[in-house]
Design an enzyme around this catalytic site. Sequence first.
Site, short mmCIF file in Angstrom:
data_model
loop_
_atom_site.label_atom_id
_atom_site.label_comp_id
_atom_site.label_asym_id
_atom_site.label_seq_id
_atom_site.Cartn_x
_atom_site.Cartn_y
_atom_site.Cartn_z
N GLY A 166 13.68 32.87 85.28
CA GLY A 166 12.27 33.07 85.55
C GLY A 166 11.55 33.87 84.48
O GLY A 166 10.38 33.61 84.18
N VAL A 200 27.69 37.57 77.25
CA VAL A 200 27.12 38.77 76.63
C VAL A 200 28.11 39.93 76.58
O VAL A 200 27.89 40.90 75.86
CB VAL A 200 25.84 39.22 77.35
CG1 VAL A 200 24.74 38.18 77.21
CG2 VAL A 200 26.10 39.56 78.81
N TYR A 232 29.15 48.26 91.29
CA TYR A 232 27.82 47.72 91.00
C TYR A 232 26.80 48.83 90.84
O TYR A 232 26.03 48.84 89.86
CB TYR A 232 27.39 46.77 92.12
CG TYR A 232 26.04 46.13 91.86
CD1 TYR A 232 25.94 45.00 91.06
CD2 TYR A 232 24.87 46.67 92.39
CE1 TYR A 232 24.71 44.41 90.81
CE2 TYR A 232 23.64 46.10 92.14
CZ TYR A 232 23.56 44.98 91.35
OH TYR A 232 22.34 44.41 91.09
N ILE A 255 15.74 40.21 95.49
CA ILE A 255 14.87 39.17 94.95
C ILE A 255 15.40 37.79 95.36
O ILE A 255 16.61 37.55 95.35
CB ILE A 255 14.78 39.26 93.41
CG1 ILE A 255 14.40 40.69 92.99
CG2 ILE A 255 13.79 38.24 92.87
CD1 ILE A 255 13.06 41.18 93.52
N THR A 260 16.52 34.88 94.54
CA THR A 260 17.08 34.11 93.44
C THR A 260 18.16 33.16 93.96
O THR A 260 18.69 33.36 95.07
CB THR A 260 17.71 35.04 92.39
OG1 THR A 260 18.80 35.75 93.00
CG2 THR A 260 16.68 36.05 91.88
N PRO A 261 18.54 32.16 93.17
CA PRO A 261 19.62 31.27 93.59
C PRO A 261 20.92 32.02 93.87
O PRO A 261 21.70 31.62 94.74
CB PRO A 261 19.77 30.32 92.39
CG PRO A 261 18.43 30.29 91.77
CD PRO A 261 17.88 31.69 91.93
#
Length: 258
Positions: A13, A59, A163, A196, A198-199
């Site tokens: 996005g 990354v 996390y 959020i 999101t997929p």
Amino acid sequence: MFPGVAVITGAGGTAKAFATAGCERIAITDLNEESLQKTAETITSTHPKTHLLVKAGNVADDRFADSFINAVVQQFGRVDYAVNCAGVLGKPMRSAETTLEEFDRVNNVNYRGCWLSSRAELRQMASQSELPSHDPNRPGQRGSVVNVASQLGIVSRPGAPAYCASKSAVIGMTRADAIDYSQDGIRVNCVCPGVIETPLIMEKPEVRAAITPAVEIAPMKRMGQPAEVADAILFLCSTQASFVQGHAMVVDGGYVTV
């Protein structure tokens, strides 16, 4: 509004938002090549003037992080806006149950990957000329970096030690880099999204079930939209935020205020 070159890791996005905002040179990367190609196709179909560099990769691999930025500079000549979105969720477990493999999986992408990407971006930005401002009342800049952390980098939740720590590390790294690179005319900030739509969340019923309590805790009692996070990122990259440095902008419907 965005006359330079934008680089986005974990593209989605945010890359589309840069194209919509008028950035015509965009480089995107993601570990998921299929998702990356879908993003590229959406951008080229809706914004045909946009020049894209598309390169799939991990990354967390220092060789890839450096080679990606080298490829961007080779094709576009510079890096003006860098957004480090790549991230993964952790499995719900306490520290005593968390394996070393799980700890490394989360931190290798969320923290190490963000650091490797920003390191390569900052190195390039510090070496290039300043992008002039179109507003005489605002200074130009050599670059702007926005790292994506999380509301859980500010307030933790049960069952997510790896996390939460990885996202706290991103906030700390952002603040340190903001201090170090101010002298180079580079701004470094981060956004801390809440839940959020999101997929990554919507496609897995078990993940949706796990995050429902967090949605109910936040005063706005809804999930955020990807565009709402992208808008915050665009602001931080823009010259409208020319005096914003080392900031962790929370976009979470009020979750951390409760």
